[in-house]
Scaffold this active site. Structure first.
Site, PDB file in Angstrom:
ATOM      1  CE  LYS A 193      -1.884   2.696   3.219  1.00 11.44           C
ATOM      2  NZ  LYS A 193      -1.927   3.980   2.498  1.00 11.44           N
ATOM      3  N   GLY A 245       7.625   4.529   7.801  1.00 16.63           N
ATOM      4  CA  GLY A 245       6.783   5.689   8.067  1.00 16.63           C
ATOM      5  C   GLY A 245       7.151   6.303   9.406  1.00 16.63           C
ATOM      6  CB  SER A 246       5.393   8.749  11.444  1.00 16.20           C
ATOM      7  OG  SER A 246       4.154   8.086  11.531  1.00 16.20           O
ATOM      8  CB  THR A 247       8.480   7.106  15.573  1.00 18.88           C
ATOM      9  OG1 THR A 247       9.740   7.137  14.881  1.00 18.88           O
ATOM     10  CG2 THR A 247       8.658   6.345  16.869  1.00 18.88           C
ATOM     11  CB  VAL A 249       2.101   5.073  11.827  1.00 24.00           C
ATOM     12  CG1 VAL A 249       1.427   3.898  11.140  1.00 24.00           C
ATOM     13  CG2 VAL A 249       1.249   6.331  11.645  1.00 24.00           C
ATOM     14  N   GLY A 250       4.371   3.487  13.558  1.00 24.24           N
ATOM     15  CA  GLY A 250       5.150   2.278  13.855  1.00 24.24           C
ATOM     16  C   GLY A 250       4.754   1.698  15.211  1.00 24.24           C
ATOM     17  CD  GLU A 267      14.165   0.223   7.770  1.00 26.06           C
ATOM     18  OE1 GLU A 267      14.770   1.199   8.241  1.00 26.06           O
ATOM     19  OE2 GLU A 267      14.693  -0.881   7.622  1.00 26.06           O
ATOM     20  CB  CYS A 301      13.684   8.620   7.097  1.00 27.27           C
ATOM     21  SG  CYS A 301      14.615   7.714   5.850  1.00 27.27           S
ATOM     22  CD  GLU A 398      11.112  12.321  10.901  1.00 29.38           C
ATOM     23  OE1 GLU A 398      10.045  11.848  11.316  1.00 29.38           O
ATOM     24  OE2 GLU A 398      11.868  11.736  10.105  1.00 29.38           O
TER      25      GLU A 398
HETATM   26  P1  NAP Z   1       3.039   7.848   8.094  1.00 32.82           P
HETATM   27  O1  NAP Z   1       2.006   8.834   8.354  1.00 32.82           O
HETATM   28  O2  NAP Z   1       3.502   7.008   9.223  1.00 32.82           O
HETATM   29  O3  NAP Z   1       2.491   6.945   6.900  1.00 32.82           O
HETATM   30  C1  NAP Z   1       3.257   5.942   6.310  1.00 32.82           C
HETATM   31  C2  NAP Z   1       2.338   4.938   5.643  1.00 32.82           C
HETATM   32  O4  NAP Z   1       1.549   4.296   6.637  1.00 32.82           O
HETATM   33  C3  NAP Z   1       1.337   5.540   4.669  1.00 32.82           C
HETATM   34  O5  NAP Z   1       1.126   4.626   3.623  1.00 32.82           O
HETATM   35  C4  NAP Z   1       0.090   5.677   5.506  1.00 32.82           C
HETATM   36  O6  NAP Z   1      -1.087   5.694   4.756  1.00 32.82           O
HETATM   37  C5  NAP Z   1       0.164   4.424   6.339  1.00 32.82           C
HETATM   38  N1  NAP Z   1      -0.542   4.483   7.603  1.00 32.82           N
HETATM   39  C6  NAP Z   1      -0.828   5.561   8.371  1.00 32.82           C
HETATM   40  N2  NAP Z   1      -1.467   5.169   9.489  1.00 32.82           N
HETATM   41  C7  NAP Z   1      -1.581   3.830   9.437  1.00 32.82           C
HETATM   42  C8  NAP Z   1      -2.128   2.848  10.307  1.00 32.82           C
HETATM   43  N3  NAP Z   1      -2.679   3.176  11.452  1.00 32.82           N
HETATM   44  N4  NAP Z   1      -2.077   1.554   9.927  1.00 32.82           N
HETATM   45  C9  NAP Z   1      -1.490   1.201   8.776  1.00 32.82           C
HETATM   46  N5  NAP Z   1      -0.961   2.081   7.910  1.00 32.82           N
HETATM   47  C10 NAP Z   1      -0.991   3.381   8.241  1.00 32.82           C
HETATM   48  O7  NAP Z   1       4.361   8.486   7.512  1.00 32.82           O
HETATM   49  P2  NAP Z   1       4.508   9.513   6.322  1.00 32.82           P
HETATM   50  O8  NAP Z   1       4.097  10.849   6.819  1.00 32.82           O
HETATM   51  O9  NAP Z   1       3.876   8.968   5.094  1.00 32.82           O
HETATM   52  O10 NAP Z   1       6.084   9.455   6.086  1.00 32.82           O
HETATM   53  C11 NAP Z   1       6.971  10.189   6.796  1.00 32.82           C
HETATM   54  C12 NAP Z   1       7.655   9.364   7.865  1.00 32.82           C
HETATM   55  O11 NAP Z   1       8.298   8.231   7.296  1.00 32.82           O
HETATM   56  C13 NAP Z   1       8.753  10.151   8.553  1.00 32.82           C
HETATM   57  O12 NAP Z   1       8.688   9.966   9.927  1.00 32.82           O
HETATM   58  C14 NAP Z   1      10.029   9.525   7.988  1.00 32.82           C
HETATM   59  O13 NAP Z   1      11.155   9.670   8.798  1.00 32.82           O
HETATM   60  C15 NAP Z   1       9.614   8.120   7.806  1.00 32.82           C
HETATM   61  N6  NAP Z   1      10.500   7.425   6.840  1.00 32.82           N
HETATM   62  C16 NAP Z   1      11.388   6.513   7.312  1.00 32.82           C
HETATM   63  C17 NAP Z   1      12.258   5.871   6.442  1.00 32.82           C
HETATM   64  C18 NAP Z   1      13.245   4.836   6.944  1.00 32.82           C
HETATM   65  O14 NAP Z   1      13.775   4.114   6.126  1.00 32.82           O
HETATM   66  N7  NAP Z   1      13.514   4.748   8.223  1.00 32.82           N
HETATM   67  C19 NAP Z   1      12.206   6.170   5.079  1.00 32.82           C
HETATM   68  C20 NAP Z   1      11.299   7.104   4.639  1.00 32.82           C
HETATM   69  C21 NAP Z   1      10.438   7.729   5.528  1.00 32.82           C
HETATM   70  P3  NAP Z   1      -1.741   7.095   4.295  1.00 32.82           P
HETATM   71  O15 NAP Z   1      -0.712   7.797   3.507  1.00 32.82           O
HETATM   72  O16 NAP Z   1      -2.901   6.661   3.514  1.00 32.82           O
HETATM   73  O17 NAP Z   1      -2.086   7.818   5.555  1.00 32.82           O
END
Ligand code: NAP
Length: 810
Positions: A193, A245-247, A249-250, A267, A301, A398
């Site tokens: 997704k 994604g974000s910590t 949601v992780g 990640e 990230c 962040e």
């Molecule tokens: P996010 O809000 O955590 O969303 C990431 C993904 O998770 C999206 O596809 C989102 O869907 C989905 N999602 C959100 N809530 C969910 C839930 N409760 N259950 C299942 N899936 C869910 O993060 P983002 O704003 O897209 O990305 C930014 C973050 O990613 C930053 O914190 C960044 O540091 C981190 N990141 C980390 C790495 C790494 O390798 N460590 C690499 C890139 C980015 P929707 O978009 O539909 O909400």
């Protein structure tokens, strides 16, 4: 002459736009409406609603996509499960051909992919064309190689199953490659997704993959909101979740998958330090900063978002940086000479702007260059905030935008302290012309990737991933394979337990006195001579803090001994002792020294072989023969880890960097270990030995039912030159004690081999501080077998990989 100077001073870049025509044609071909890609077909849910995708650079509507609901998630998982039956059995060499075909196809469509990525996300075409898309192909080539080699090089492993993959919007194609390539190479099938802001390139990718001939159902791409993501995570037929994604949601995902037996890799976010020493090439470092924080508009990230510069050059460096910022070009992402494109969405733009205002309110001085931004579109100037306190929220949190904060330091140790003063640990950059200093600092910063005199280097051959709240698991490199593999002997754990909602997990229940044992002498009955072992903390025997004692009963219910009933305080003391041992040098000792100590432990255990056999028989009621086999296997296991103490340090990675990329297997730090009840001695040693062999210090909770073997064992430790605090042993109620370990901020990892319900709680509680865990889900493991009781699985859990990148040459 003055004319030439005048021309130079007034010279402007002309526009160099990349044509969007091919992308528009592709979107038009689909009627600018997309369904879901399941089983190599476009599926449009009945009565589907469509949602617009805009180009953030100009607000233009690109296309509409739909949302998967439960029915579609079920269909995608079902397709994936069906495909898994054949894909997992397809020989690796055949799978390799498919990955290779995908890589070739991606290269053929590289311009289409790059332009669409820039239009959908807002990133400069220079980056999508030269970084994102080449790396996309590179990952499929790299993992085609591992598929080719799987049957010979990874003989002891099997595929995991159906993998749910959820990715963010900042690198839609690259994140997808990091996840899909290793997963399908290892025989898994996936449901992916993409993030809601950036759905289009994942859909184009799906079509390109189908064109390459990949069997239906191996890769399914479904668009949807966070609730669709949640449905994937919860789906009982999904065997692993890979999330970027974000910590926050992780954390939610960790809780959702707790106790389910699903594998999980996370990640997450970061706040990475960019450390500049006074002897660094300052002009080079300024360019490094530009690449570290303004790459992809800072929505990275691992962005080097905290500049930490040595005080004596700070003013000079900041001035150079400001001068450079005045020359940055922010504008149309499709313009080939643009440095920074658009922010992905208005809400992200508002978040960034909110942080800048917070930084100013926190006392920071904000600098933005005097450069023009396009009138329309979501553009933000590169921003530098100086003069903040290290504890300011702008320094700690962040921002995920083009905002750099800066701090200063005087000594290398102060630089390391500042660099590590964060709850994250994803990446770091270190700049110094003194390679000894740079590598020393690199080894002391807690982060998964450290770039020396360079920044933001990525390659398929090198793993990427975090320490601490940046998550766990690695993507890329050989290390990344293990996220998609399970040992051959192990079925997918499907633990069964009923949660007792009324009972608070891990509550302390004091034990009550039992009937004492009695001895006979000279025709008299006598009370036994008391040999109640104490706790073993910091190399000393200590009484339990709570002054409670619990009884150890034989298989027939007779009292065979007593042990201290530990509590939170005992665990906290043990963790403190473990930390002291760690920082006073256990991890720094060379492997040869640690192996000598493990050999010595083995010798001393063997010298008391008979006594340990007797104890096992006494406690468990097992036969002499079986107890003897357990003690012999324990000695053997110590030999195994004496062997591994100097043979698991890491590897040189064959990346595309001109220089050296080294993967170092660093110790986790302090590991809390709750031992199983089966094999009271061997279970304890099988878990303790790999941990200490690899430089960790441990807090051991021995078998709750049969703790006496572990307590006898501390006398062996005492005579084997093990420094105090490396192994600490606290007896008592396993779940009560482990709860404190999971919640403890200074424990880096927890291993738990108790009940299925306890495994659920350990994983669930670990979400609070994103601690790495390893649980047995209450399933029996054959500790006597070498296949199940020792080896790579254990070493993998005892270490975390740090990749250090060092360019070479003048
Ligand atoms: P996010 O809000 O955590 O969303 C990431 C993904 O998770 C999206 O596809 C989102 O869907 C989905 N999602 C959100 N809530 C969910 C839930 N409760 N259950 C299942 N899936 C869910 O993060 P983002 O704003 O897209 O990305 C930014 C973050 O990613 C930053 O914190 C960044 O540091 C981190 N990141 C980390 C790495 C790494 O390798 N460590 C690499 C890139 C980015 P929707 O978009 O539909 O909400």
């Amino acid at each position: 002459m003055s004319k030439i100077l005048e021309i130079f001073n007034t010279m402007e870049y002309g526009p160099a736009p990349e044509a969007p025509d091919a992308v528009k044609a592709w979107l038009d071909e689909h009627g600018r409406k997309f369904g879901l890609f399941i089983n190599n077909e476009w599926v449009t849910p009945k009565g589907a609603k469509f949602y617009p995708s805009y180009n953030p650079a100009n607000g233009e509507l690109l296309a509409e996509t739909t949302q998967a609901g439960q029915k579609e998630v079920d269909a995608a998982v079902g397709a994936s499960r069906e495909a898994f039956k054949t894909w997992s059995k397809t020989p690796g060499v055949v799978r390799a051909r498919y990955l290779y075909a995908i890589a070739r196809n991606l290269q053929k469509h590289s311009r289409l992919l790059a332009v669409l990525e820039s239009m959908d996300n807002g990133k400069p075409i220079r980056e999508s064309r030269d970084i994102d898309v080449p790396l996309l192909a590179r990952h499929f080539y790299y993992y085609a190689g591992w598929a080719q080699l799987m049957e010979t090089e990874l003989r002891d492993y099997q595929s995991v199953g159906v993998v749910g993959q959820i990715i963010p919007w900042n690198f839609p194609l690259l994140m997808l490659a990091w996840k899909i390539a290793p997963a399908i190479a290892m025989g898994n099938t996936v449901v992916l997704k993409p993030a809601s802001y950036t759905r289009l390139t994942a859909l184009l990718f799906a079509e390109i993959v189908a064109e390459a001939g990949l069997p239906a159902g191996v890769v399914n791409v479904i668009t949807g909101s966070s609730s669709a993501g949640s449905m994937i995570v919860e789906h009982p037929d999904v065997d692993k979740i890979a999330f970027t994604g974000s910590t926050d949601v992780g954390r939610t995902l960790r809780k959702q998958t707790a106790g389910s037996g699903k594998k999980l890799s996370l990640e997450l976010g970061g706040k990475s330090p960019f450390v500049v020493f006074d002897d660094a090439d300052l002009d080079g470092a300024v360019e490094g900063v530009v690449d570290a924080i303004w790459f992809n508009q800072g929505q990275v990230c691992c962005a080097g978002s905290r500049l930490i510069v040595q005080e004596n050059v700070a003013a000079k460096f900041i001035q150079k940086l400001k001068n450079r910022m005045q020359h940055m070009r922010v504008g149309d992402p499709l313009d080939k000479s643009i440095d920074m494109g658009a922010i992905v969405d208005q809400s992200q733009w508002d978040t960034i702007d909110g942080w800048v205002k917070t930084g100013i309110a926190e006392g920071g001085e904000c600098f933005q260059p005097n450069i023009a931004l396009p009138e329309k579109g979501l553009f933000y100037k590169p921003t530098l905030i100086t003069g903040l306190d290290p504890a300011a929220s702008t320094v700690q949190e962040e921002i995920f935008g083009p905002v750099l904060v800066s701090l200063t330091f005087r000594t290398p140790s102060e630089a390391i302290e500042l660099a590590n003063n964060t709850r994250y640990g994803l990446a770091a950059s270190v700049w110094s012309d003194n390679i000894n200093l740079a590598l020393d600092v690199a080894s002391k910063i807690k982060a998964g990737s450290v770039w020396v005199n360079c920044t933001n280097q990525f390659d398929g051959a090198s793993g990427f991933g975090g320490y601490r709240e940046s998550g766990y698991g690695r993507e890329g490199g050989r290390e990344g394979l293990f996220e998609y593999l399970r040992p051959t002997w192990m079925d997918r754990p499907r633990p069964e337990f009923v949660l007792d909602e009324k009972k608070k997990w891990g509550e302390h229940v004091p034990t009550l006195p039992t009937q004492p044992g009695v001895a006979r002498a000279n025709g008299h009955s006598l009370p036994l001579v008391d040999r109640t072992p104490k706790m073993y903390i910091g190399g000393k025997q200590v009484r339990p803090d709570g002054a409670y004692t619990s009884s150890v009963l034989s298989a027939k219910g007779k009292l065979v001994g007593q042990v201290g009933d530990g509590n939170r305080k005992d665990i906290r003391d043990a963790v403190e002792a473990a930390h002291k041992a760690r920082t006073s040098g256990w991890a720094m000792r060379h492997g040869y020294n640690r192996s000598q100590i493990l050999y010595f432990i083995a010798e001393n255990l063997d010298a008391r072989n008979a006594e340990f056999v007797k104890r096992i028989v006494e406690m468990t009621g097992r036969t002499q023969k079986s107890a003897q086999a357990e003690v012999d296997a324990s000695v053997e296991r110590l030999f195994t880890y004496a062997a591994w103490a100097d043979k698991y340090g890491g590897t040189v990675q064959e990346t595309t960097l001109r220089g050296i990329t080294v993967a170092v297997n660093e110790p986790m730090g302090v590991i809390g270990i709750a031992c199983p009840d089966e094999n009271p001695l061997l279970g304890f040693i099988s878990l303790m030995a790999p941990a200490i062999a690899r430089g960790n210090s441990v807090v051991m909770i021995p078998s709750q039912k049969y703790p006496l073997s572990a307590m006898d064992f501390y006398q062996v430790l005492d005579t084997s030159d093990v420094p105090g605090g490396v192994v600490n042993i606290v007896t008592g109620d396993r779940d009560h004690l482990v709860k404190t370990l999971v919640q403890h901020e200074d424990v880096d990892s927890v291993w738990y081999f108790g009940s299925a319900e306890g495994s659920y709680h350990v994983e669930n509680e670990s979400a609070a501080n994103m601690k790495r865990t390893w649980t047995g889900y209450g399933l029996l493991r054959d500790w006597m077998s070498r296949e199940q009781g020792e080896g790579h699985e254990f070493l993998h859990e005892a270490t975390q990989v740090k990749n250090i990148w060092v360019p070479t040459g003048e």
